[in-house]
Scaffold this motif. Structure first.
Motif, PDB file in Angstrom:
ATOM      1  N   ASP A   1       0.829  -1.209   0.000  1.00  0.00           N
ATOM      2  CA  ASP A   1       0.000   0.000   0.000  1.00  0.00           C
ATOM      3  C   ASP A   1       0.864   1.260   0.000  1.00  0.00           C
ATOM      4  O   ASP A   1       0.558   2.234  -0.690  1.00  0.00           O
ATOM      5  N   VAL A   2       1.944   1.246   0.772  1.00  0.00           N
ATOM      6  CA  VAL A   2       2.857   2.391   0.802  1.00  0.00           C
ATOM      7  C   VAL A   2       3.466   2.610  -0.577  1.00  0.00           C
ATOM      8  O   VAL A   2       3.532   3.735  -1.078  1.00  0.00           O
ATOM      9  N   ARG A   3       3.934   1.535  -1.210  1.00  0.00           N
ATOM     10  CA  ARG A   3       4.518   1.642  -2.545  1.00  0.00           C
ATOM     11  C   ARG A   3       3.502   2.209  -3.539  1.00  0.00           C
ATOM     12  O   ARG A   3       3.828   3.090  -4.343  1.00  0.00           O
ATOM     13  N   ASN A   4       2.261   1.746  -3.467  1.00  0.00           N
ATOM     14  CA  ASN A   4       1.231   2.243  -4.378  1.00  0.00           C
ATOM     15  C   ASN A   4       0.942   3.722  -4.136  1.00  0.00           C
ATOM     16  O   ASN A   4       0.725   4.474  -5.088  1.00  0.00           O
ATOM     17  N   GLU A   5       0.931   4.149  -2.884  1.00  0.00           N
ATOM     18  CA  GLU A   5       0.692   5.558  -2.593  1.00  0.00           C
ATOM     19  C   GLU A   5       1.857   6.423  -3.053  1.00  0.00           C
ATOM     20  O   GLU A   5       1.663   7.524  -3.546  1.00  0.00           O
ATOM     21  N   LEU A   6       3.090   5.923  -2.886  1.00  0.00           N
ATOM     22  CA  LEU A   6       4.251   6.692  -3.323  1.00  0.00           C
ATOM     23  C   LEU A   6       4.274   6.853  -4.840  1.00  0.00           C
ATOM     24  O   LEU A   6       4.813   7.832  -5.361  1.00  0.00           O
ATOM     25  N   ARG A   7       3.709   5.919  -5.561  1.00  0.00           N
ATOM     26  CA  ARG A   7       3.635   6.040  -7.025  1.00  0.00           C
ATOM     27  C   ARG A   7       2.666   7.147  -7.436  1.00  0.00           C
ATOM     28  O   ARG A   7       2.779   7.691  -8.531  1.00  0.00           O
ATOM     29  N   LYS A   8       1.707   7.479  -6.568  1.00  0.00           N
ATOM     30  CA  LYS A   8       0.732   8.522  -6.874  1.00  0.00           C
ATOM     31  C   LYS A   8       1.274   9.925  -6.607  1.00  0.00           C
ATOM     32  O   LYS A   8       0.692  10.905  -7.051  1.00  0.00           O
ATOM     33  N   VAL A   9       2.382  10.022  -5.887  1.00  0.00           N
ATOM     34  CA  VAL A   9       2.934  11.323  -5.514  1.00  0.00           C
ATOM     35  C   VAL A   9       3.496  12.021  -6.743  1.00  0.00           C
ATOM     36  O   VAL A   9       4.151  11.403  -7.578  1.00  0.00           O
ATOM     37  N   THR A  10       3.233  13.319  -6.832  1.00  0.00           N
ATOM     38  CA  THR A  10       3.839  14.137  -7.876  1.00  0.00           C
ATOM     39  C   THR A  10       5.111  14.721  -7.296  1.00  0.00           C
ATOM     40  O   THR A  10       5.069  15.633  -6.473  1.00  0.00           O
ATOM     41  N   TRP A  11       6.249  14.181  -7.705  1.00  0.00           N
ATOM     42  CA  TRP A  11       7.530  14.615  -7.165  1.00  0.00           C
ATOM     43  C   TRP A  11       7.982  15.883  -7.862  1.00  0.00           C
ATOM     44  O   TRP A  11       7.796  16.042  -9.068  1.00  0.00           O
ATOM     45  N   PRO A  12       8.593  16.822  -7.113  1.00  0.00           N
ATOM     46  CA  PRO A  12       9.059  18.060  -7.744  1.00  0.00           C
ATOM     47  C   PRO A  12      10.282  17.802  -8.623  1.00  0.00           C
ATOM     48  O   PRO A  12      11.049  16.878  -8.376  1.00  0.00           O
ATOM     49  N   THR A  13      10.430  18.666  -9.623  1.00  0.00           N
ATOM     50  CA  THR A  13      11.632  18.582 -10.447  1.00  0.00           C
ATOM     51  C   THR A  13      12.810  19.126  -9.648  1.00  0.00           C
ATOM     52  O   THR A  13      12.635  19.743  -8.589  1.00  0.00           O
ATOM     53  N   PHE A  14      14.025  18.904 -10.163  1.00  0.00           N
ATOM     54  CA  PHE A  14      15.218  19.372  -9.455  1.00  0.00           C
ATOM     55  C   PHE A  14      15.229  20.892  -9.349  1.00  0.00           C
ATOM     56  O   PHE A  14      15.615  21.450  -8.326  1.00  0.00           O
ATOM     57  N   ASP A  15      14.782  21.583 -10.398  1.00  0.00           N
ATOM     58  CA  ASP A  15      14.736  23.047 -10.363  1.00  0.00           C
ATOM     59  C   ASP A  15      13.731  23.543  -9.324  1.00  0.00           C
ATOM     60  O   ASP A  15      14.006  24.501  -8.596  1.00  0.00           O
ATOM     61  N   GLU A  16      12.562  22.911  -9.258  1.00  0.00           N
ATOM     62  CA  GLU A  16      11.571  23.286  -8.241  1.00  0.00           C
ATOM     63  C   GLU A  16      12.115  23.038  -6.841  1.00  0.00           C
ATOM     64  O   GLU A  16      11.905  23.844  -5.932  1.00  0.00           O
ATOM     65  N   LEU A  17      12.830  21.941  -6.687  1.00  0.00           N
ATOM     66  CA  LEU A  17      13.412  21.612  -5.388  1.00  0.00           C
ATOM     67  C   LEU A  17      14.460  22.637  -4.975  1.00  0.00           C
ATOM     68  O   LEU A  17      14.493  23.078  -3.822  1.00  0.00           O
ATOM     69  N   LYS A  18      15.307  23.064  -5.921  1.00  0.00           N
ATOM     70  CA  LYS A  18      16.324  24.079  -5.630  1.00  0.00           C
ATOM     71  C   LYS A  18      15.676  25.406  -5.240  1.00  0.00           C
ATOM     72  O   LYS A  18      16.108  26.053  -4.288  1.00  0.00           O
ATOM     73  N   LYS A  19      14.631  25.812  -5.967  1.00  0.00           N
ATOM     74  CA  LYS A  19      13.952  27.071  -5.660  1.00  0.00           C
ATOM     75  C   LYS A  19      13.296  27.023  -4.288  1.00  0.00           C
ATOM     76  O   LYS A  19      13.418  27.969  -3.493  1.00  0.00           O
ATOM     77  N   ALA A  20      12.605  25.941  -3.995  1.00  0.00           N
ATOM     78  CA  ALA A  20      11.933  25.821  -2.696  1.00  0.00           C
ATOM     79  C   ALA A  20      12.950  25.799  -1.565  1.00  0.00           C
ATOM     80  O   ALA A  20      12.748  26.428  -0.517  1.00  0.00           O
ATOM     81  N   THR A  21      14.060  25.095  -1.750  1.00  0.00           N
ATOM     82  CA  THR A  21      15.097  25.028  -0.727  1.00  0.00           C
ATOM     83  C   THR A  21      15.712  26.397  -0.502  1.00  0.00           C
ATOM     84  O   THR A  21      15.948  26.810   0.644  1.00  0.00           O
TER      85      THR A  21
END
Length: 85
Positions: free
Chosen positions: A32-52
């Motif tokens: 169930d955890v694996r299935n939920e993690l597949r539904k997550v919209t992960w940020p791109t590297f650029d979005e991650l850098k900006k947010a950080t």
């Protein structure tokens, strides 16, 4: 959806379809955890850098602000207490 909750719905989480043993329930949980993690919209590297960057700047400014307030109040209260005695 409300009727499913009230009547049990007969979905994957219904009591008759759940794994019975602890190990089977644990592996079902991992699936169930694996299935939920597949539904997550992960940020791109650029979005991650900006947010950080935004978070680091915000925390730094907040830390400086709290430090200045602490210094100011310490100075004020030390002076006020010194005048009382």
């Amino acid at each position: 959806m409300a009727t499913e909750v009230m009547t049990g719905g007969g979905g994957a989480g219904s009591p008759d379809l759940r794994p019975r043993g602890r190990i089977a329930r644990f592996f079902q949980f991992l699936r169930d955890v694996r299935n939920e993690l597949r539904k997550v919209t992960w940020p791109t590297f650029d979005e991650l850098k900006k947010a950080t960057t935004v978070i680091v700047i915000f925390v730094s400014v907040l830390g400086i602000l709290i430090g200045l307030m602490d210094t100011f109040f310490q100075f004020v209260f030390v002076k006020l207490v010194a005048r009382l005695f």
